[in-house]
Design an enzyme around this catalytic site. Structure first.
Site, PDB file in Angstrom:
ATOM      1  N   ASP A  35      -8.993  -1.942 -29.333  1.00 26.48           N
ATOM      2  CA  ASP A  35      -8.628  -0.537 -29.500  1.00 26.48           C
ATOM      3  C   ASP A  35      -8.628   0.258 -28.199  1.00 26.48           C
ATOM      4  OD1 ASP A  35      -8.261  -0.868 -32.160  1.00 26.48           O
ATOM      5  OD2 ASP A  35     -10.266  -0.196 -32.733  1.00 26.48           O
ATOM      6  N   HIS A 242      -5.675  -8.266   0.374  1.00 29.14           N
ATOM      7  CA  HIS A 242      -5.739  -7.607  -0.932  1.00 29.14           C
ATOM      8  C   HIS A 242      -7.105  -7.759  -1.596  1.00 29.14           C
ATOM      9  CE1 HIS A 242      -1.079  -7.500  -1.445  1.00 29.14           C
ATOM     10  NE2 HIS A 242      -1.535  -6.585  -0.624  1.00 29.14           N
ATOM     11  N   ASP A 259      -9.806   0.714   2.326  1.00 30.71           N
ATOM     12  CA  ASP A 259      -8.424   1.164   2.115  1.00 30.71           C
ATOM     13  C   ASP A 259      -8.415   1.788   0.731  1.00 30.71           C
ATOM     14  OD1 ASP A 259      -5.725   1.493   1.618  1.00 30.71           O
ATOM     15  OD2 ASP A 259      -5.139  -0.480   2.355  1.00 30.71           O
ATOM     16  N   ASP A 270      -3.036   7.342   0.874  1.00 30.11           N
ATOM     17  CA  ASP A 270      -3.271   5.930   1.222  1.00 30.11           C
ATOM     18  C   ASP A 270      -3.900   5.891   2.606  1.00 30.11           C
ATOM     19  OD1 ASP A 270      -3.173   3.194   1.480  1.00 30.11           O
ATOM     20  OD2 ASP A 270      -0.985   3.041   1.495  1.00 30.11           O
ATOM     21  N   HIS A 353       1.324  -8.167   8.485  1.00 34.47           N
ATOM     22  CA  HIS A 353       1.994  -7.229   7.566  1.00 34.47           C
ATOM     23  C   HIS A 353       2.767  -6.190   8.358  1.00 34.47           C
ATOM     24  CE1 HIS A 353      -1.058  -4.055   8.183  1.00 34.47           C
ATOM     25  NE2 HIS A 353      -2.002  -4.975   8.036  1.00 34.47           N
ATOM     26  N   HIS A 357       5.113   1.894   4.990  1.00 37.37           N
ATOM     27  CA  HIS A 357       5.900   1.914   3.761  1.00 37.37           C
ATOM     28  C   HIS A 357       6.067   3.363   3.376  1.00 37.37           C
ATOM     29  CE1 HIS A 357       2.121   2.659   1.537  1.00 37.37           C
ATOM     30  NE2 HIS A 357       1.589   1.692   2.237  1.00 37.37           N
ATOM     31  N   HIS A 364       3.460   2.571  -2.827  1.00 38.07           N
ATOM     32  CA  HIS A 364       4.604   1.994  -2.121  1.00 38.07           C
ATOM     33  C   HIS A 364       5.805   2.662  -2.760  1.00 38.07           C
ATOM     34  CE1 HIS A 364       2.370  -1.892  -0.679  1.00 38.07           C
ATOM     35  NE2 HIS A 364       1.791  -0.785  -0.304  1.00 38.07           N
ATOM     36  N   GLU A 407       0.007   2.008   9.566  1.00 37.01           N
ATOM     37  CA  GLU A 407      -1.181   1.209   9.257  1.00 37.01           C
ATOM     38  C   GLU A 407      -1.237  -0.131   9.987  1.00 37.01           C
ATOM     39  OE1 GLU A 407      -1.243  -0.447   5.212  1.00 37.01           O
ATOM     40  OE2 GLU A 407       0.451   0.842   4.725  1.00 37.01           O
ATOM     41  N   TYR A 411      -6.519  -9.003  12.257  1.00 34.31           N
ATOM     42  CA  TYR A 411      -7.380  -9.784  11.362  1.00 34.31           C
ATOM     43  C   TYR A 411      -7.614 -11.135  12.034  1.00 34.31           C
ATOM     44  CZ  TYR A 411      -5.137  -6.184   8.615  1.00 34.31           C
ATOM     45  OH  TYR A 411      -4.638  -4.970   8.204  1.00 34.31           O
ATOM     46  N   ARG A 428      -8.095  -2.340  10.125  1.00 35.98           N
ATOM     47  CA  ARG A 428      -6.835  -1.627   9.863  1.00 35.98           C
ATOM     48  C   ARG A 428      -7.136  -0.137   9.942  1.00 35.98           C
ATOM     49  NH1 ARG A 428      -5.471  -4.084   5.739  1.00 35.98           N
ATOM     50  NH2 ARG A 428      -6.069  -2.790   3.972  1.00 35.98           N
ATOM     51  N   GLU A 430      -5.171   3.371   8.876  1.00 40.17           N
ATOM     52  CA  GLU A 430      -3.986   3.813   8.128  1.00 40.17           C
ATOM     53  C   GLU A 430      -4.022   5.310   7.887  1.00 40.17           C
ATOM     54  OE1 GLU A 430      -3.613   2.176   4.137  1.00 40.17           O
ATOM     55  OE2 GLU A 430      -1.467   2.665   4.119  1.00 40.17           O
TER      56      GLU A 430
HETATM   57  N1  GLY Z   1      -3.155   0.455   0.000  1.00 38.49           N
HETATM   58  C1  GLY Z   1      -1.963  -0.265  -0.023  1.00 38.49           C
HETATM   59  C2  GLY Z   1      -1.310  -0.257   1.266  1.00 38.49           C
HETATM   60  O1  GLY Z   1      -1.915   0.129   2.243  1.00 38.49           O
HETATM   61  O2  GLY Z   1      -0.168  -0.562   1.396  1.00 38.49           O
HETATM   62 MN    MN Z   2      -0.438   1.568   2.847  1.00 34.82          MN
HETATM   63 MN    MN Z   3      -3.614   1.354   2.186  1.00 32.68          MN
END
Ligand code: GLY
Ligand code: MN
Ligand code: MN
Length: 460
Positions: A35, A242, A259, A270, A353, A357, A364, A407, A411, A428, A430
């Site tokens: 439920d 991730h 993050d 973000d 990466h 974005h 995103h 960002e 690593y 990172r 960002e």
């Molecule tokens: N938090 C997701 C990204 O940085 O793209």
């Molecule tokens: Mn991001």
């Molecule tokens: Mn992020």
């Protein structure tokens, strides 16, 4: 005054072409278990056009500007359990739509509204089974062609139009995004301070302690949800892109990568910060941190109206690659010149990466990364890492009001030839940038980014 939602509906209607009809549902409700539902979150396209966040709702918009909302009917018993519903009677005044019906009448009304129209626009990819539902409605219209009715003969993806509209944020959207970023920045400050305080007090700090701090700060400022699952990664976990907040201990001497960003009134923030758990960077941590920070400044300096979406990435990568050569993670002997490192993507094991974005209603966010209508000039080329042949396409030209993240990161996993002092460091940084005529506005800088300022904040 016409609401922003009515203005957006009018702008969309004007692009549907004579006889065009757009059908846009909100998101489905999803059962979590038995439920219990997952918290309902509206569909971004639907909300962009209505500002309406109840489930079980649809918008139908005609090229002539007439709008029809289908929504949950008033129902005392359901409202006792689930909460107040707007209902179709109140919807036209509340939302500025031309007319509204109960969602239970969808199948009865939509075929009628599609009669004698030319084309039907709906989201092609965001809703399972929507195309068969549309086919069903069109079949009902076709069944009446003998009565002299004509049926739309064209189906188009309405997201193609909406993605472009959503890409440039209006003043209301920018203000909401500034507020979301301010809340998220305050949450990062709290998490940094808690980490140092708990370690000073000799407590057992876990990643979830810091996550709890973030969620508390988001919610106490009215944020409805985190914009995505928060990443709180202590020590080596920061090298898992991730990772999410879990139970791992946050130790003296670790870096912590957070993050996390809240969603406020439908808009995401973000932010990533990486900080020493105890408030003091070690030498190797600081060396890599300052490279990433310099890369982020370079990406911000490359962000302005008229630049391309790829420019901040290329600016960041250049600084990261030089930094990797400077600290010996890459070597001239093995990897050649800076130019060689860039061409062969030798930095890729440490930076895998992209730098940016789009950011907006979705973390995103939608919007093409390729400049529409611009001719392809470069020949196809093989990616130096995967070997796959890719066709370079003209990167999107930035305009004021577009919002993107900046960002860069580094690593470092253990490996042969990788200096041990850098093993397991993941960094990172960002921030969220609104493109302006001459540069960009970094809306998430209420949490410090400079290593010295982070240390000062964590001493406090
Ligand atoms: N938090 C997701 C990204 O940085 O793209
Ligand atoms: Mn991001
Ligand atoms: Mn992020």
């Amino acid at each position: 005054m016409t609401s922003i939602y009515a203005q957006r509906r009018a702008a969309l209607a004007a692009q549907l072409g004579t006889g065009g009809v757009a059908i846009i549902p909100t998101a489905p409700e999803r059962i979590r278990n038995r439920d219990a539902d997952f918290p309902f979150r509206h569909d971004s396209y639907f909300f962009y056009l209505t500002g309406f966040s109840e489930p079980n709702a649809w918008l139908l918009l005609e090229a002539n500007g007439r709008s029809t909302l289908f929504c949950q009917p008033k129902d005392l018993e359901r409202e006792i359990w689930d909460g107040i519903r707007l209902g179709p009677q109140a919807a036209p005044a509340a939302l500025g739509v031309s007319q509204a019906f109960s969602v239970s009448e969808l199948d009865a009304h939509i075929p009628k509204l599609l009669e004698n129209q030319t084309s039907v626009w709906y989201p092609f990819v965001t809703h399972d089974h929507l195309s068969s539902q549309v086919d069903g409605w069109l079949n009902k219209v076709r069944a009446r062609v003998r009565m002299g009715v004509s049926c739309p003969s064209v189906q188009q993806d309405v997201c193609v139009l909406l993605d472009e509209m959503r890409l440039v944020k209006d003043a209301h959207e920018q203000d909401t995004m500034r507020s979301a970023a301010r809340i998220s920045a305050a949450a990062h400050v709290r998490a940094m301070q808690l980490s140092a305080r708990m370690l000073r007090d000799g407590q057992d700090v876990r990643e979830y302690h810091l996550e709890a701090e973030l969620l508390h700060e988001f919610r106490r400022h009215g944020s409805q949800f985190p914009a995505y699952t928060s990443i709180v990664a202590a020590g080596a976990n920061a090298c898992v892109l991730h990772y999410r907040a879990d139970t791992a201990p946050v130790r003296n001497g670790d870096l912590v990568l957070i993050d996390a960003g809240c969603e406020l009134d439908g808009y995401a923030s973000d932010i990533t910060r990486t900080f020493p758990a105890n408030g003091k960077f070690s030498g190797p941590q600081r060396a890599l941190y300052d490279i990433v920070l310099a890369a982020q400044y370079a990406s911000a300096n490359a962000t302005r109206a008229g630049a391309r979406f790829n420019d901040p990435h290329e600016a960041a990568v250049k600084v990261l690659a030089q930094g990797l050569l400077d600290v010996g993670l890459l070597t001239h002997d093995k990897h050649g010149s800076l130019q060689d490192v860039l061409e062969k993507k030798a930095y890729f094991p440490f930076y895998m990466h992209r730098t940016s974005h789009w950011l907006g209603m979705d973390v995103h966010d939608c919007g093409s990364y390729v400049e529409p209508g611009e001719a392809i000039t470069e020949p196809p080329k093989a990616d130096p890492i995967t070997g796959a042949v890719v066709q370079p396409r003209p990167s999107r030209v930035l305009h004021p009001g577009m919002v993107l993240t900046l960002e860069p990161g580094l690593y470092v996993r253990p490996g042969e030839g990788v200096p041990e002092q850098f093993w397991h460091i993941g960094i990172r940084i960002e921030d969220d940038a609104i493109v302006t005529a001459n540069g960009c506005e970094l809306i998430s800088r209420d949490v410090p980014v400079d290593a010295g300022e982070i240390e000062a904040l964590m001493r406090g």
